[in-house]
Design a protein around this motif. Sequence first.
Motif, PDB file in Angstrom:
ATOM      1  N   LEU A  53     -26.893  20.327 -28.434  1.00 38.27           N
ATOM      2  CA  LEU A  53     -26.706  19.818 -27.069  1.00 38.27           C
ATOM      3  C   LEU A  53     -26.421  18.323 -27.080  1.00 38.27           C
ATOM      4  O   LEU A  53     -25.529  17.833 -26.379  1.00 38.27           O
ATOM      5  CB  LEU A  53     -27.953  20.107 -26.223  1.00 38.27           C
ATOM      6  CG  LEU A  53     -28.124  21.521 -25.669  1.00 38.27           C
ATOM      7  CD1 LEU A  53     -29.469  21.657 -24.971  1.00 38.27           C
ATOM      8  CD2 LEU A  53     -26.997  21.884 -24.717  1.00 38.27           C
ATOM      9  N   GLY A  54     -27.182  17.586 -27.878  1.00 37.47           N
ATOM     10  CA  GLY A  54     -26.958  16.145 -27.981  1.00 37.47           C
ATOM     11  C   GLY A  54     -25.609  15.815 -28.579  1.00 37.47           C
ATOM     12  O   GLY A  54     -24.896  14.920 -28.097  1.00 37.47           O
ATOM     13  N   ALA A  55     -25.231  16.547 -29.643  1.00 38.97           N
ATOM     14  CA  ALA A  55     -23.947  16.297 -30.308  1.00 38.97           C
ATOM     15  C   ALA A  55     -22.772  16.580 -29.381  1.00 38.97           C
ATOM     16  O   ALA A  55     -21.832  15.781 -29.269  1.00 38.97           O
ATOM     17  CB  ALA A  55     -23.856  17.155 -31.571  1.00 38.97           C
ATOM     18  N   VAL A  56     -22.826  17.717 -28.702  1.00 41.59           N
ATOM     19  CA  VAL A  56     -21.743  18.085 -27.789  1.00 41.59           C
ATOM     20  C   VAL A  56     -21.658  17.110 -26.621  1.00 41.59           C
ATOM     21  O   VAL A  56     -20.562  16.741 -26.174  1.00 41.59           O
ATOM     22  CB  VAL A  56     -21.944  19.536 -27.282  1.00 41.59           C
ATOM     23  CG1 VAL A  56     -20.979  19.862 -26.153  1.00 41.59           C
ATOM     24  CG2 VAL A  56     -21.753  20.523 -28.425  1.00 41.59           C
ATOM     25  N   ARG A  80     -28.499  10.074 -23.176  1.00 40.30           N
ATOM     26  CA  ARG A  80     -29.956   9.897 -23.014  1.00 40.30           C
ATOM     27  C   ARG A  80     -30.454  10.492 -21.705  1.00 40.30           C
ATOM     28  O   ARG A  80     -31.394  11.300 -21.686  1.00 40.30           O
ATOM     29  CB  ARG A  80     -30.281   8.405 -23.072  1.00 40.30           C
ATOM     30  CG  ARG A  80     -31.758   8.061 -22.874  1.00 40.30           C
ATOM     31  CD  ARG A  80     -31.901   6.597 -22.529  1.00 40.30           C
ATOM     32  NE  ARG A  80     -31.319   6.296 -21.219  1.00 40.30           N
ATOM     33  CZ  ARG A  80     -30.905   5.095 -20.838  1.00 40.30           C
ATOM     34  NH1 ARG A  80     -30.962   4.067 -21.671  1.00 40.30           N
ATOM     35  NH2 ARG A  80     -30.416   4.900 -19.620  1.00 40.30           N
ATOM     36  N   ASP A  81     -29.825  10.102 -20.599  1.00 39.74           N
ATOM     37  CA  ASP A  81     -30.280  10.573 -19.289  1.00 39.74           C
ATOM     38  C   ASP A  81     -30.022  12.067 -19.102  1.00 39.74           C
ATOM     39  O   ASP A  81     -30.821  12.765 -18.465  1.00 39.74           O
ATOM     40  CB  ASP A  81     -29.605   9.776 -18.169  1.00 39.74           C
ATOM     41  CG  ASP A  81     -30.080   8.329 -18.136  1.00 39.74           C
ATOM     42  OD1 ASP A  81     -31.165   8.053 -18.685  1.00 39.74           O
ATOM     43  OD2 ASP A  81     -29.362   7.471 -17.575  1.00 39.74           O
ATOM     44  N   SER A  82     -28.918  12.573 -19.646  1.00 41.01           N
ATOM     45  CA  SER A  82     -28.622  14.009 -19.542  1.00 41.01           C
ATOM     46  C   SER A  82     -29.667  14.834 -20.280  1.00 41.01           C
ATOM     47  O   SER A  82     -30.149  15.849 -19.769  1.00 41.01           O
ATOM     48  CB  SER A  82     -27.236  14.313 -20.110  1.00 41.01           C
ATOM     49  OG  SER A  82     -26.234  13.644 -19.388  1.00 41.01           O
ATOM     50  N   TRP A 156     -31.073  11.998 -30.880  1.00 39.79           N
ATOM     51  CA  TRP A 156     -30.753  11.728 -32.285  1.00 39.79           C
ATOM     52  C   TRP A 156     -29.507  12.498 -32.730  1.00 39.79           C
ATOM     53  O   TRP A 156     -28.666  11.967 -33.464  1.00 39.79           O
ATOM     54  CB  TRP A 156     -31.941  12.096 -33.169  1.00 39.79           C
ATOM     55  CG  TRP A 156     -31.700  11.781 -34.617  1.00 39.79           C
ATOM     56  CD1 TRP A 156     -31.766  10.562 -35.219  1.00 39.79           C
ATOM     57  CD2 TRP A 156     -31.326  12.715 -35.639  1.00 39.79           C
ATOM     58  NE1 TRP A 156     -31.469  10.671 -36.559  1.00 39.79           N
ATOM     59  CE2 TRP A 156     -31.195  11.982 -36.845  1.00 39.79           C
ATOM     60  CE3 TRP A 156     -31.105  14.091 -35.658  1.00 39.79           C
ATOM     61  CZ2 TRP A 156     -30.845  12.580 -38.050  1.00 39.79           C
ATOM     62  CZ3 TRP A 156     -30.757  14.697 -36.856  1.00 39.79           C
ATOM     63  CH2 TRP A 156     -30.630  13.949 -38.029  1.00 39.79           C
ATOM     64  N   GLY A 157     -29.380  13.751 -32.237  1.00 37.60           N
ATOM     65  CA  GLY A 157     -28.186  14.537 -32.557  1.00 37.60           C
ATOM     66  C   GLY A 157     -26.932  13.908 -31.991  1.00 37.60           C
ATOM     67  O   GLY A 157     -25.861  13.932 -32.624  1.00 37.60           O
ATOM     68  N   GLY A 158     -27.044  13.308 -30.807  1.00 36.17           N
ATOM     69  CA  GLY A 158     -25.905  12.591 -30.231  1.00 36.17           C
ATOM     70  C   GLY A 158     -25.509  11.383 -31.050  1.00 36.17           C
ATOM     71  O   GLY A 158     -24.319  11.118 -31.262  1.00 36.17           O
ATOM     72  N   LYS A 159     -26.513  10.676 -31.539  1.00 36.22           N
ATOM     73  CA  LYS A 159     -26.251   9.505 -32.393  1.00 36.22           C
ATOM     74  C   LYS A 159     -25.570   9.937 -33.696  1.00 36.22           C
ATOM     75  O   LYS A 159     -24.603   9.303 -34.158  1.00 36.22           O
ATOM     76  CB  LYS A 159     -27.568   8.788 -32.691  1.00 36.22           C
ATOM     77  CG  LYS A 159     -27.425   7.568 -33.591  1.00 36.22           C
ATOM     78  CD  LYS A 159     -28.780   6.911 -33.821  1.00 36.22           C
ATOM     79  CE  LYS A 159     -28.655   5.696 -34.732  1.00 36.22           C
ATOM     80  NZ  LYS A 159     -29.969   5.039 -34.949  1.00 36.22           N
ATOM     81  N   LEU A 160     -26.060  11.020 -34.281  1.00 29.70           N
ATOM     82  CA  LEU A 160     -25.492  11.528 -35.534  1.00 29.70           C
ATOM     83  C   LEU A 160     -24.050  11.977 -35.344  1.00 29.70           C
ATOM     84  O   LEU A 160     -23.173  11.676 -36.166  1.00 29.70           O
ATOM     85  CB  LEU A 160     -26.353  12.698 -36.051  1.00 29.70           C
ATOM     86  CG  LEU A 160     -26.019  13.252 -37.427  1.00 29.70           C
ATOM     87  CD1 LEU A 160     -26.252  12.207 -38.502  1.00 29.70           C
ATOM     88  CD2 LEU A 160     -26.857  14.495 -37.708  1.00 29.70           C
TER      89      LEU A 160
END
Length: 245
Positions: A53-56, A80-82, A156-160
């Motif tokens: 979810l974070g990555a997408v 972050r907010d999502s 963290w997944g979004g950052k990665l």
Amino acid sequence: MSLFSHLGAYFLMLKGMFSKPENFKMYWKEFMHQCVEIGIGALPIVVIISLFLGAVSTVQTAYQLVSPLIPMTTVAQIVRDSMILELSTTVLSIVLAGVVGSKIASELGNMRISEQIDALEIMGINPKSYLVLPKILAGLLVIPGLIVISAVLGIWGGKLAGDLTGILAPDLYDIGLRQNLKIYNIQFALYKAYTYAFLICSIPAYYGFHVKGGSLEIGRASTSAVVVSCIMILLADYTLAALFL
């Protein structure tokens, strides 16, 4: 049964949970067992879903922010907010309603048709307080914890994902995470987490506890429990947003 009959039976079940424990050690043992079953059992799917979810969210947000006037750090703020306000609370809770809710409904339904619940009543044990209450208390303890873990992993997944795809450098992502952070958003996410935890555990417990018939009815009760839980989570999501935001 009509809607009001279901509501009445549901609230009577909740009322019947509160009685003095016949044996506190057995209740504590059942509570800890349910914490492990709900928390550890759902952890792998929580980890996988949260990371993706974070990555997408990072990839799609960066794709939509095509204007050069918008700084790339905004991507991190949106992710972050999502994750905090919606994805790690509502979306994950709907998944948990399927994972945890169907398990609770089928477990209690199987105990009902195999007459184990009737046997407890004959022995003078309140089955509502012994079987239902520990599940709800365990859910109220571990499900908000799973949601917090999900939010952290999603960010963290979004950052990665931003680093691996070259969309957003990690240092810019960290700057965006610290910008315009509202602590109230985290508070509001916890309000939602505890509300959803109660719904995820109590509604399937009601359907499982009141199963009548055979194994086919257990499947129907599990399906009904998941569907009703998901609808109530979405309704609670809108109600809480209208009240607190």
